[in-house]
Write a protein that holds these residues in place. Structure first.
Motif, PDB file in Angstrom:
ATOM      1  N   ILE A  16      -0.770 -63.910  -9.639  1.00 56.21           N
ATOM      2  CA  ILE A  16      -2.082 -62.817  -9.541  1.00 56.21           C
ATOM      3  C   ILE A  16      -1.464 -61.513  -8.778  1.00 56.21           C
ATOM      4  O   ILE A  16      -0.790 -61.828  -7.697  1.00 56.21           O
ATOM      5  N   ASN A  17      -1.523 -60.615  -9.314  1.00 53.32           N
ATOM      6  CA  ASN A  17      -1.141 -59.354  -8.745  1.00 53.32           C
ATOM      7  C   ASN A  17      -2.316 -58.173  -8.636  1.00 53.32           C
ATOM      8  O   ASN A  17      -2.491 -57.599  -9.647  1.00 53.32           O
ATOM      9  N   LYS A  18      -2.854 -58.233  -7.542  1.00 51.21           N
ATOM     10  CA  LYS A  18      -3.946 -57.318  -7.392  1.00 51.21           C
ATOM     11  C   LYS A  18      -3.673 -56.025  -6.620  1.00 51.21           C
ATOM     12  O   LYS A  18      -4.418 -54.999  -6.824  1.00 51.21           O
ATOM     13  N   TYR A  19      -2.738 -56.097  -5.880  1.00 51.34           N
ATOM     14  CA  TYR A  19      -2.447 -54.790  -5.001  1.00 51.34           C
ATOM     15  C   TYR A  19      -1.102 -54.177  -5.273  1.00 51.34           C
ATOM     16  O   TYR A  19      -0.869 -53.080  -4.783  1.00 51.34           O
ATOM     17  N   GLY A  20      -0.431 -54.775  -6.184  1.00 52.05           N
ATOM     18  CA  GLY A  20       0.988 -53.943  -6.625  1.00 52.05           C
ATOM     19  C   GLY A  20       2.173 -54.361  -5.807  1.00 52.05           C
ATOM     20  O   GLY A  20       2.964 -54.819  -6.442  1.00 52.05           O
ATOM     21  N   ASN A  21       1.893 -54.376  -4.532  1.00 54.16           N
ATOM     22  CA  ASN A  21       3.178 -54.805  -3.790  1.00 54.16           C
ATOM     23  C   ASN A  21       3.252 -56.163  -3.083  1.00 54.16           C
ATOM     24  O   ASN A  21       3.958 -56.519  -2.645  1.00 54.16           O
ATOM     25  N   ARG A  22       2.014 -56.795  -3.642  1.00 54.61           N
ATOM     26  CA  ARG A  22       1.905 -58.144  -3.101  1.00 54.61           C
ATOM     27  C   ARG A  22       1.314 -59.044  -4.162  1.00 54.61           C
ATOM     28  O   ARG A  22       0.416 -58.761  -4.920  1.00 54.61           O
ATOM     29  N   VAL A  23       2.061 -60.081  -4.069  1.00 54.96           N
ATOM     30  CA  VAL A  23       1.294 -61.134  -5.348  1.00 54.96           C
ATOM     31  C   VAL A  23       0.923 -62.527  -4.851  1.00 54.96           C
ATOM     32  O   VAL A  23       1.550 -62.842  -3.587  1.00 54.96           O
ATOM     33  N   LEU A  24       0.275 -63.285  -5.466  1.00 53.38           N
ATOM     34  CA  LEU A  24      -0.258 -64.787  -5.081  1.00 53.38           C
ATOM     35  C   LEU A  24       0.077 -65.534  -6.102  1.00 53.38           C
ATOM     36  O   LEU A  24      -0.064 -65.261  -7.441  1.00 53.38           O
ATOM     37  N   CYS A  25       0.776 -66.796  -5.786  1.00 50.52           N
ATOM     38  CA  CYS A  25       1.280 -67.577  -6.653  1.00 50.52           C
ATOM     39  C   CYS A  25       0.499 -68.919  -6.504  1.00 50.52           C
ATOM     40  O   CYS A  25       0.597 -69.529  -5.364  1.00 50.52           O
ATOM     41  N   LEU A  26      -0.018 -69.461  -7.755  1.00 50.02           N
ATOM     42  CA  LEU A  26      -1.086 -70.693  -7.284  1.00 50.02           C
ATOM     43  C   LEU A  26       0.072 -71.747  -7.750  1.00 50.02           C
ATOM     44  O   LEU A  26       0.015 -72.065  -9.061  1.00 50.02           O
ATOM     45  N   LEU A  27       0.574 -72.492  -6.902  1.00 49.27           N
ATOM     46  CA  LEU A  27       1.525 -73.534  -7.100  1.00 49.27           C
ATOM     47  C   LEU A  27       0.918 -74.969  -7.653  1.00 49.27           C
ATOM     48  O   LEU A  27       1.668 -75.559  -8.540  1.00 49.27           O
ATOM     49  N   THR A  28      -0.417 -75.132  -7.458  1.00 51.98           N
ATOM     50  CA  THR A  28      -1.162 -76.099  -8.281  1.00 51.98           C
ATOM     51  C   THR A  28      -2.701 -75.887  -7.696  1.00 51.98           C
ATOM     52  O   THR A  28      -3.157 -74.966  -7.069  1.00 51.98           O
ATOM     53  N   ALA A  29      -3.430 -76.736  -8.601  1.00 54.10           N
ATOM     54  CA  ALA A  29      -4.788 -76.560  -8.618  1.00 54.10           C
ATOM     55  C   ALA A  29      -5.291 -77.754  -7.667  1.00 54.10           C
ATOM     56  O   ALA A  29      -6.662 -78.146  -7.721  1.00 54.10           O
ATOM     57  N   GLU A  30      -4.344 -78.593  -7.054  1.00 51.81           N
ATOM     58  CA  GLU A  30      -4.821 -79.815  -6.311  1.00 51.81           C
ATOM     59  C   GLU A  30      -4.915 -79.656  -4.877  1.00 51.81           C
ATOM     60  O   GLU A  30      -4.218 -78.827  -4.188  1.00 51.81           O
TER      61      GLU A  30
END
Ligand code: SF4
Length: 309
Positions: free
Chosen positions: A53-67
């Motif tokens: 997920i990239n909401k801010y341009g310079n920072r991203v979020l990676c969801l490595l699991t849903a657990e």
């Protein structure tokens, strides 16, 4: 949402009411389902490649699991956590993240979250860390977890060594809600993470009946600082379906945070924020030292909101 819990948190739930309330399913949740947005932070629309997920341009979020080791009933990602199959990530996802990062050198900060990243297989954890750390433009690497609270065994030697081998600062954000969560095993996890060079900070959500009083939060933040975790953010609970029962009145939150700011050292006092419901960022809430209008606020994009959204 399934209700899976580790043995550690099950024991804590039995002896600590404040912990039990966070994980136990309540009938009150059903009354909420029609009113709130399942994705108030608009993560789905900012998903640039699967699970990134990239909401801010310079920072991203990676969801490595849903657990997760246990599922918090107020979780912002209730819509997807516990759906383990749909949220399953493998090396091909990590490779796609890395391709994206190489194409977007403006991304300098990356947060690995989930679910709980410490629950994935050791191999995948290490692969993700190594591949991401290998991208020169990613200067700041963060991991978000609740494992020290929900299942300290997940912070095992393989994962600790993977962090240590990176030989660079890794910021680990640990989610704590109540001082009773700072158990001996949790403290051991924190020590282990510090020993491999991680820099620790905490995140907390204001929760009715759990931590919505001065003394509880004073004790929590003081103790966190003592064990080497810098209190970072305290959030107003996001308006996700089923979480209304946890939402505290804004005035009460402000009063508590104003009193805490008076008495805590600056290092122990986190920033109190509202995560804007349209996903545009975290807005600091003014404390009682200023005559501020708290009926509305303007987000980073100039849009007006009310705190009760
Ligand atoms: S540990 Fe984090 S991701 Fe998992 S349910 Fe709790 S808040 Fe959500």
């Amino acid at each position: 949402m399934l209700c899976k819990t580790s043995e550690h948190i099950e024991c804590l739930m039995v002896c600590q009411e404040a912990v039990r309330r966070q994980f136990e399913i309540s009938e009150l949740e059903l009354e909420d389902e029609l009113h709130h947005d399942a994705d108030p932070l608009r993560e789905k629309e900012h998903e640039v490649v699967p699970a990134m997920i990239n909401k801010y341009g310079n920072r991203v979020l990676c969801l490595l699991t849903a657990e997760c080791a246990a599922y918090c009933r107020f979780c912002t990602r209730r819509r997807l956590v516990s759906d383990i199959e749909r949220g399953r990530v493998d090396r091909s996802h990590v490779d796609a993240w890395v391709d994206y990062l190489r194409d977007h050198p403006e991304v300098s900060e990356l947060i690995i979250s989930g679910g709980d990243p410490f629950i994935v297989e050791d191999d995948l954890f290490e692969y993700a860390l190594n591949e991401i750390a290998d991208v020169d433009s990613v200067k700041v690497l963060r991991i978000g977890t609740r494992a020290p609270v929900s299942d300290p065994c997940l912070v095992n030697s393989a994962k600790l060594e993977a962090i240590q081998r990176l030989n660079r600062p890794v910021y680990v954000g640990v989610h704590f809600e109540h001082p009773s969560e700072i158990t001996k095993p949790a403290v051991r996890c924190i020590k282990d993470l510090l020993a491999v060079g991680a820099i620790l900070y905490s995140q907390t959500v204001f929760l009715k009946g759990v931590n919505d009083d001065y003394q509880t939060l004073y004790d929590l933040f003081t103790r966190l600082l003592e064990i080497g975790v810098r209190p970072y953010y305290i959030y107003r609970c996001d308006p996700v379906p089923g979480a209304s029962r946890f939402r505290v009145e804004l005035d009460k939150e402000r009063r508590i945070m104003t009193d805490l700011r008076r008495s805590l050292s600056g290092l122990a006092c986190p920033t109190y924020v509202i995560d804007v419901p349209d996903g545009s960022g975290k807005i600091p809430v003014p404390l009682g030292f200023w005559d501020a209008d708290t009926l509305s606020y303007t987000d980073f994009e100039g849009k007006k909101h009310t705190p009760e959204e």
